[in-house]
Design a protein around this motif. Structure first.
Motif, PDB file in Angstrom:
ATOM      1  N   GLY A 106       0.633  -1.156   0.048  1.00 34.37           N
ATOM      2  CA  GLY A 106      -0.272   0.022   0.012  1.00 34.37           C
ATOM      3  C   GLY A 106       0.595   0.792  -0.364  1.00 34.37           C
ATOM      4  N   PHE A 107       0.876   2.033  -0.930  1.00 35.63           N
ATOM      5  CA  PHE A 107       1.624   3.011  -1.622  1.00 35.63           C
ATOM      6  C   PHE A 107       0.555   4.519  -0.811  1.00 35.63           C
ATOM      7  CE2 PHE A 107       3.671   4.878  -5.235  1.00 35.63           C
ATOM      8  CZ  PHE A 107       5.042   5.554  -4.254  1.00 35.63           C
ATOM      9  N   GLY A 108       1.811   5.361  -0.140  1.00 32.43           N
ATOM     10  CA  GLY A 108       0.762   6.714   0.597  1.00 32.43           C
ATOM     11  C   GLY A 108       0.212   6.598   1.417  1.00 32.43           C
ATOM     12  N   ALA A 109      -0.181   7.918   1.564  1.00 31.93           N
ATOM     13  CA  ALA A 109      -2.374   7.600   3.185  1.00 31.93           C
ATOM     14  C   ALA A 109      -3.329   7.097   1.605  1.00 31.93           C
ATOM     15  CB  ALA A 109      -1.644   9.070   3.043  1.00 31.93           C
ATOM     16  N   ASP A 110      -3.837   7.323   0.536  1.00 33.12           N
ATOM     17  CA  ASP A 110      -4.987   7.504   0.508  1.00 33.12           C
ATOM     18  C   ASP A 110      -5.080   6.087  -0.230  1.00 33.12           C
ATOM     19  OD1 ASP A 110      -5.206  10.096   0.732  1.00 33.12           O
ATOM     20  OD2 ASP A 110      -4.572  10.372  -1.307  1.00 33.12           O
TER      21      ASP A 110
ATOM     22  N   THR B  28       2.409 -11.381   1.926  1.00 33.92           N
ATOM     23  CA  THR B  28       2.097 -10.340   3.513  1.00 33.92           C
ATOM     24  C   THR B  28       1.548  -8.910   2.586  1.00 33.92           C
ATOM     25  OG1 THR B  28       4.878  -9.996   2.423  1.00 33.92           O
ATOM     26  CG2 THR B  28       4.614 -10.909   4.036  1.00 33.92           C
ATOM     27  N   PHE B  29       1.330  -7.407   3.484  1.00 36.36           N
ATOM     28  CA  PHE B  29       1.007  -6.644   3.160  1.00 36.36           C
ATOM     29  C   PHE B  29       2.138  -5.219   4.105  1.00 36.36           C
ATOM     30  CE2 PHE B  29      -0.837  -2.584   5.643  1.00 36.36           C
ATOM     31  CZ  PHE B  29      -1.623  -1.996   3.719  1.00 36.36           C
ATOM     32  N   SER B  30       2.428  -4.692   3.090  1.00 33.85           N
ATOM     33  CA  SER B  30       3.527  -3.533   4.069  1.00 33.85           C
ATOM     34  C   SER B  30       3.249  -2.521   3.306  1.00 33.85           C
ATOM     35  CB  SER B  30       4.590  -3.829   2.899  1.00 33.85           C
ATOM     36  OG  SER B  30       5.681  -4.722   3.003  1.00 33.85           O
ATOM     37  N   PHE B  31       2.908  -0.957   4.457  1.00 33.11           N
ATOM     38  CA  PHE B  31       2.484  -0.461   4.302  1.00 33.11           C
ATOM     39  C   PHE B  31       3.770   0.615   3.830  1.00 33.11           C
ATOM     40  CE2 PHE B  31       1.661   3.845   6.898  1.00 33.11           C
ATOM     41  CZ  PHE B  31       0.844   4.354   5.963  1.00 33.11           C
TER      42      PHE B  31
ATOM     43  N   THR C 161       7.852  -7.396   7.064  1.00 32.84           N
ATOM     44  CA  THR C 161       7.768  -6.827   6.080  1.00 32.84           C
ATOM     45  C   THR C 161       7.977  -4.719   6.468  1.00 32.84           C
ATOM     46  OG1 THR C 161       5.375  -5.606   7.651  1.00 32.84           O
ATOM     47  CG2 THR C 161       5.221  -7.849   6.236  1.00 32.84           C
ATOM     48  N   ALA C 162       7.119  -3.891   5.478  1.00 32.46           N
ATOM     49  CA  ALA C 162       7.705  -2.903   5.385  1.00 32.46           C
ATOM     50  C   ALA C 162       6.534  -1.983   6.216  1.00 32.46           C
ATOM     51  CB  ALA C 162       7.764  -2.305   4.532  1.00 32.46           C
ATOM     52  N   ARG C 163       6.231  -1.372   7.147  1.00 33.68           N
ATOM     53  CA  ARG C 163       5.846  -0.320   7.647  1.00 33.68           C
ATOM     54  C   ARG C 163       5.834   0.933   7.892  1.00 33.68           C
ATOM     55  NH1 ARG C 163       5.531  -4.339  13.184  1.00 33.68           N
ATOM     56  NH2 ARG C 163       7.017  -5.984  11.491  1.00 33.68           N
TER      57      ARG C 163
END
Length: 694
Positions: free
Chosen positions: A375-379, A395-398, A618-620
């Motif tokens: 998920g890329f960015g705030a929106d 996995t899900f990364s933010f 994951t990236a968060r």
């Protein structure tokens, strides 16, 4: 007959891209020789749809008005506005200077062309931006990437079956023997166990006695040529909200991915906006393959809506239809928006995200492929991206700060390029009579306890090199004199390089049964894992409270767990526990208000849940801000790839400083972490009037 003449006249007008004023045709105006004209036109309502600019029938070419069916010897062209035409019809139109859609009048940036494809154009020297001229394959400046004169896009028509993947020879691509360590001793999954307490009094029965089973994957192969090759499909959002610096950074991140893959790995790229298209089939990342791939990625432009489902459908087709298969395969999905084509909000109920993921790649389908979502960015729709990852076992990364996108990709690629074990299954068998298995705590991994309680298993799946997994199992221990044999753990998996099935037997877990008093000190390994499991459960509870708009309760749940961990004297110096405390504090801060939760709290908590559920990194948020547990699941291969990415940071800053669209910090004295944070802040998206990032 008059109607037939009018249809023929309008067909000719459409083919020549001219307009005639509408008029009524009298019978006497129609020549007799056109009485028998047959015009294979669509129905009246489809004509009205075309006049109003809406989607035309997928079966009719709006230029020649002939039928369009794939597999009947006719090439088809799908425009960026998602309208389809016969390729020869629309390319003829374009050659006559018509660069707008005949149906909706959208101005095209991607044009059909009768001539050499993009790779051939580069070879002939007609493209002014050649990836071979970029240092280490890096993409050109952001202010030149989107210029049509630098990167014309010649999208070829797509077939219904994606079986045009580049062929491979697995016997020559991999080196048998990569599953041995430096001493020639076979390297296999290790099984280590810890009991909750060192002993149980012989006169005491335990209903739930805990055993920690720790798995550790083998080391990475000594040479790159001996690892398992990868088939990777990246699904990239190029909707309008990705325009500008975000797209430039995505291209640089993809350039890093392309340069990191080896000649035995294959890559295919799917781009999506209002619809999805495949830039190129699965292609080996040889020197020539990298050059072609870099040029194709560099040609991307941002416009249109967000159709995540269509992108995943095409990625699934690439995986399903491939003629050859590398041992490891995965899909990477990145999006900065909300799917506006499949997901429909429902009053009082959460959206249904199942239609986003093709059933053909879900577990148990026979073509299971993990989707690692970013998920890329705030929106972006973090709930949708997390659901996609969970359903597929990925996995899900933010990516909170857009400047860290390359690091997020690097960490994921570092793991995928080091898979050593596949189809891993942990089996537990009860030993002595009267010992029964009561539960298994396995997070997101499927587990099952036998009906008679005498055994169970956990499906672990793929393991990266040096990756570790912890599972808590509880058993019922009867009253018994002497030592009691509790369980016998074992593990089976397929070696990713040799494809051989390996079985590893763990040591029998036995607990002493003294008649006198026993120590009440819990094993630190078991205690730490229990707290991690409870913390994960509290993260889920806090997220549920925040979704009910009870942000005070969400923050309170996280604070209570954090304070409980801080009060543990036995784990006060444990680095993993300290990092878990820092993570809970960060989640609490992001969940204290609706604004913070909507901006980043939801995505941050979901990325944390994904990491703890699968025990995988994951990236968060900004991963440079926290240490310890955020990086606890990182493997040496991930860390190595991450360091390679971070080494390129000064070059990225220098290149983007030259771009007129951004002005990040240019202080030469800043350390890499400070540079990355300054770069990320400079690229923080701003809100536009439509609520999307710009």
């Amino acid at each position: 007959m008059a109607l037939a003449w009018e249809r023929a006249r309008r067909a000719l007008a459409t083919r020549l891209c001219i307009r005639f004023p509408a008029r009524h045709v009298a019978i006497q105006d129609v020549p007799r020789e056109l009485d028998d004209v047959e015009a294979p036109l669509p129905e009246v309502e489809e004509q009205e749809e075309r006049r109003s600019g809406s989607r035309s029938s997928a079966k009719i070419c709006a230029i020649c008005l002939g039928g369009m069916r794939s597999g009947h010897g006719q090439a088809l062209f799908t425009a960026e506005c998602c309208h389809k035409f016969h390729f020869h019809c629309i390319s003829s139109n374009v050659q006559h200077g018509n660069k707008v859609c005949p149906i909706c009048r959208a101005i095209w940036k991607e044009l059909p062309f009768h001539g050499p494809l993009i790779a051939d154009v580069a070879a002939q020297g007609t493209a002014t931006a050649n990836p071979s001229d970029w240092p280490q394959g890096r993409l050109p400046r952001a202010d030149t990437v989107n210029r049509q004169d630098h990167f014309p896009v010649f999208r070829t028509p797509e077939s219904e079956i994606f079986n045009d993947d580049e062929q491979i020879n697995l016997q020559s691509e991999t080196t048998v023997g990569g599953g041995h360590d430096g001493d020639g001793i076979p390297s296999s999954v290790e099984i280590v166990t810890y009991t909750e307490f060192p002993a149980i009094k012989e006169s005491v029965a335990q209903k739930n006695f805990t055993i920690l089973i720790h798995l550790k994957a083998p080391h990475a192969p000594a040479s790159v040529s001996s690892r398992a090759p990868l088939d990777l499909v990246t699904v990239l959002d190029v909707s309008g909200s990705m325009a500008g610096t975000k797209l430039a950074l995505l291209k640089r991140a993809m350039s890093f991915v392309i340069q990191s893959l080896g000649p035995s790995d294959r890559l295919s790229v799917i781009a999506f906006s209002s619809c999805a298209w495949r830039l190129f089939p699965l292609r080996k990342m040889t020197a020539f393959g990298r050059q072609q791939s870099l040029q194709a990625v560099g040609s991307l432009v941002a416009n249109g809506g967000t159709n995540i489902a269509d992108g995943l459908r095409k990625a699934a087709r690439v995986m399903e239809d491939r003629q050859a298969r590398n041992p490891v395969c995965s899909i990477i999905l990145l999006s900065d928006g909300v799917d506006t084509y499949i997901v429909t909000p429902t009053q009082g109920a959460p959206p249904d995200y199942e239609p986003l993921v093709p059933r053909s790649i879900l577990p148990g389908s026979g073509h299971h492929v993990q989707v690692h979502a970013f998920g890329f960015g705030a929106d972006h729709d973090s709930a949708a991206m997390h659901s996609i990852a969970e359903m597929s076992g990925g996995t899900f990364s933010f990516i909170d700060e857009v400047g860290t996108i390359q690091d997020a990709f690097a960490q994921c690629i570092g793991g995928l390029l080091s898979v050593v074990a596949q189809e891993t299954r942990l089996s537990i068998e009860c030993a002595d009579e009267g010992v029964l298995l009561t539960s298994i705590k396995s997070g997101g991994y499927a587990n099952e306890v036998a009906g008679d309680g005498r055994g169970g298993f956990v499906d672990v799946g793929d393991l990266y090199a040096d990756e570790e997994r912890d599972f808590l199992v509880t058993v019922r221990v009867p009253v018994a004199p002497g030592d009691t044999a509790l369980i016998l753990p074992s593990c089976t998996y397929r070696d990713a390089v040799t494809t051989e099935t390996v079985r590893v037997e763990g040591d029998r877990v036995t607990v002493p049964r003294p008649a006198g008093p026993v120590s009440a000190a819990m094993s630190p390994q078991v205690e730490r894992e229990w707290h991690r499991v409870h913390a994960t459960e509290d993260m889920a509870a806090a997220r549920a409270a925040a979704e009910d708009n009870d942000f005070a309760r969400a923050a309170s749940i996280l604070e209570s767990r954090r304070r409980a961990l801080e009060s543990l004297a036995s784990l006060s110096s444990d680095p993993q526990t300290l990092a878990l405390v820092a993570e809970l504090r960060e989640m609490q801060d992001r969940a204290e208000s609706r604004q913070r939760y909507e901006e980043s709290g939801r995505a941050y908590i979901l990325a944390g849940l994904s990491s703890h559920s699968w025990q995988r990194a994951t990236a968060r948020g900004d991963s440079t801000e926290l240490t310890g547990l955020v990086h606890t699941y990182q493997t040496p291969s991930m860390v190595d790839m991450l360091h390679r990415s971070q080494a390129l940071l000064p070059e990225v800053v220098e290149a983007l400083n030259r771009s007129p669209t951004v002005a990040p910090s240019r202080s030469p004295a800043a350390d890499p972490a400070s540079q990355r944070r300054s770069l990320a802040r400079a690229f923080r998206p701003t809100k536009s009037f439509n609520g999307r990032s710009s």
